[in-house]
Scaffold this motif. Structure first.
Motif, PDB file in Angstrom:
ATOM      1  N   PHE A 195      -2.908  -5.527  -6.354  1.00  0.00           N
ATOM      2  CA  PHE A 195      -1.399  -6.064  -6.631  1.00  0.00           C
ATOM      3  C   PHE A 195      -1.493  -7.683  -7.469  1.00  0.00           C
ATOM      4  O   PHE A 195      -2.002  -8.135  -6.821  1.00  0.00           O
ATOM      5  CB  PHE A 195      -0.329  -5.856  -5.238  1.00  0.00           C
ATOM      6  N   GLY A 196      -0.398  -7.408  -8.253  1.00  0.00           N
ATOM      7  CA  GLY A 196      -0.411  -8.766  -8.866  1.00  0.00           C
ATOM      8  C   GLY A 196      -1.186  -8.850 -10.084  1.00  0.00           C
ATOM      9  O   GLY A 196      -1.042  -9.656 -11.002  1.00  0.00           O
TER      10      GLY A 196
ATOM     11  N   PRO B  25       0.904  -1.387   0.066  1.00  0.00           N
ATOM     12  CA  PRO B  25      -0.060  -0.136  -0.126  1.00  0.00           C
ATOM     13  C   PRO B  25       0.726   1.466  -0.005  1.00  0.00           C
ATOM     14  O   PRO B  25       0.221   2.379  -0.127  1.00  0.00           O
ATOM     15  CB  PRO B  25      -0.736  -0.160   1.466  1.00  0.00           C
ATOM     16  N   TYR B  26       1.970   1.153   0.380  1.00  0.00           N
ATOM     17  CA  TYR B  26       3.068   2.357   0.509  1.00  0.00           C
ATOM     18  C   TYR B  26       4.018   2.484  -0.587  1.00  0.00           C
ATOM     19  O   TYR B  26       4.718   3.588  -0.473  1.00  0.00           O
ATOM     20  CB  TYR B  26       3.428   2.449   1.748  1.00  0.00           C
ATOM     21  N   TRP B  27       3.952   1.447  -1.496  1.00  0.00           N
ATOM     22  CA  TRP B  27       5.136   1.346  -2.311  1.00  0.00           C
ATOM     23  C   TRP B  27       4.711   0.708  -3.588  1.00  0.00           C
ATOM     24  O   TRP B  27       4.092  -0.490  -3.483  1.00  0.00           O
ATOM     25  CB  TRP B  27       6.284   0.798  -1.830  1.00  0.00           C
ATOM     26  N   LEU B  28       4.690   1.438  -4.913  1.00  0.00           N
ATOM     27  CA  LEU B  28       3.990   0.763  -6.138  1.00  0.00           C
ATOM     28  C   LEU B  28       5.396   0.504  -7.145  1.00  0.00           C
ATOM     29  O   LEU B  28       5.943   1.406  -7.369  1.00  0.00           O
ATOM     30  CB  LEU B  28       3.083   1.611  -6.875  1.00  0.00           C
ATOM     31  N   LEU B  29       5.489  -0.769  -7.389  1.00  0.00           N
ATOM     32  CA  LEU B  29       6.407  -1.214  -8.665  1.00  0.00           C
ATOM     33  C   LEU B  29       5.662  -1.517  -9.675  1.00  0.00           C
ATOM     34  O   LEU B  29       4.730  -2.392  -9.664  1.00  0.00           O
ATOM     35  CB  LEU B  29       7.251  -2.395  -7.941  1.00  0.00           C
TER      36      LEU B  29
ATOM     37  N   VAL C 129       1.019   6.246  -1.565  1.00  0.00           N
ATOM     38  CA  VAL C 129      -0.244   5.634  -1.317  1.00  0.00           C
ATOM     39  C   VAL C 129      -0.992   5.692  -2.524  1.00  0.00           C
ATOM     40  O   VAL C 129      -1.584   7.017  -2.724  1.00  0.00           O
ATOM     41  CB  VAL C 129      -0.890   5.862  -0.189  1.00  0.00           C
ATOM     42  N   LEU C 130      -1.608   4.810  -3.429  1.00  0.00           N
ATOM     43  CA  LEU C 130      -2.163   4.998  -4.621  1.00  0.00           C
ATOM     44  C   LEU C 130      -3.465   3.974  -4.651  1.00  0.00           C
ATOM     45  O   LEU C 130      -4.125   4.012  -5.871  1.00  0.00           O
ATOM     46  CB  LEU C 130      -1.339   4.908  -5.892  1.00  0.00           C
TER      47      LEU C 130
END
Length: 261
Positions: A251-252, A177-181, A221-222
């Protein structure tokens, strides 16, 4: 009065065109090259004819068949890999100056960079992927289009060309939730990416940082927001992918950008 309306309409049209050109790739016409110059290098191959050993790797791709690359791939030496920023670039290669092993009239193959051929500093011979060597470690199916696999290593000429991909650029999301890859694949045009920005429905545009391979990251956070992206390739063409990820993304999951370079 009529002339004034025509003038206003023309100004609006030109302004719209300028904005569109800032985010959409322009027509390239018949020029299919990033660099028309042929350069010297060498090529080997790894894996077998199934290409299973070429899956995944240092660019971050997964199943190359599912992601649109198939067996037309290569791992690049340090001199070409550019710390992963060359991932996704496309090349043409031809076997040269080796009549013993080059297949006569083999012509040209086209490959996409999907992996890294690491240097081996413990060796004193066969320093194929060590700097400053320019080297392509091809999938075996591509290597045997140019030469008999028993050749081991062959001299080649190569040049950068534009990538032709079917469908849109794809965005695969991971992180927390705090980091988007974000992993980007099936990128056309120049193919290799030099910049990515992301915009949530509740944020402005955020510059993403290069993590590794074709993975780009941002520490914001996105979650719960629809996402848009601006992607810039190495020829400085930028494409806008507006609201390509819905608010209920997870995610995923992978999303089709619908557009390509």
């Amino acid at each position: 009065m009529a002339r004034s309306k025509i003038l206003v309409t023309l100004v609006i049209f030109l302004a719209s065109l300028v904005v569109a050109m800032a985010y959409r790739p322009f027509a390239i016409g018949t020029n299919a090259f990033v660099d028309k110059t042929w350069y010297d290098a060498h090529a080997t191959c790894y894996g077998d004819m199934t290409g299973q050993e070429t899956m995944q790797g240092a660019c971050g791709y997964g199943n190359l068949f599912e992601q649109g690359y198939g067996l037309e791939t290569a791992a690049l030496s340090t001199a070409l890999f550019n710390d992963g920023l060359a991932c996704g670039a496309c090349f043409e290669l031809m076997c040269v100056n080796d009549p013993e092993w080059c297949i006569p009239n083999a012509g040209i193959i086209r490959i996409t960079a999907t992996n890294f051929c690491p240097p081996n500093y413990t060796k004193t011979t066969d320093l194929w992927c060590n700097p400053p060597q320019k080297h392509f470690d091809l999938s075996m199916p591509m290597f045997v289009k140019l030469a008999n696999y028993k050749a081991g290593i062959i001299p080649v000429k190569y040049r950068r060309v534009l990538c032709h991909k079917k469908g849109g650029v794809h965005f695969q999301l991971s992180g927390n939730p705090y980091w988007l890859l974000v992993l980007l694949y099936n990128v056309g045009g120049a193919g290799d990416i030099i910049g990515v920005k992301v915009k949530g429905s509740q944020t402005g545009w955020l510059q993403m940082n290069h993590n590794w391979g074709v993975n780009w990251q941002v520490s914001t956070v996105l979650t719960g927001q629809s996402l848009s992206f601006q992607v810039t390739t190495s020829d400085h063409v930028t494409l806008l992918f507006n609201n390509v990820v819905p608010t209920n993304w997870q995610f995923g999951q992978t999303y089709d950008g619908k557009l390509n370079f």
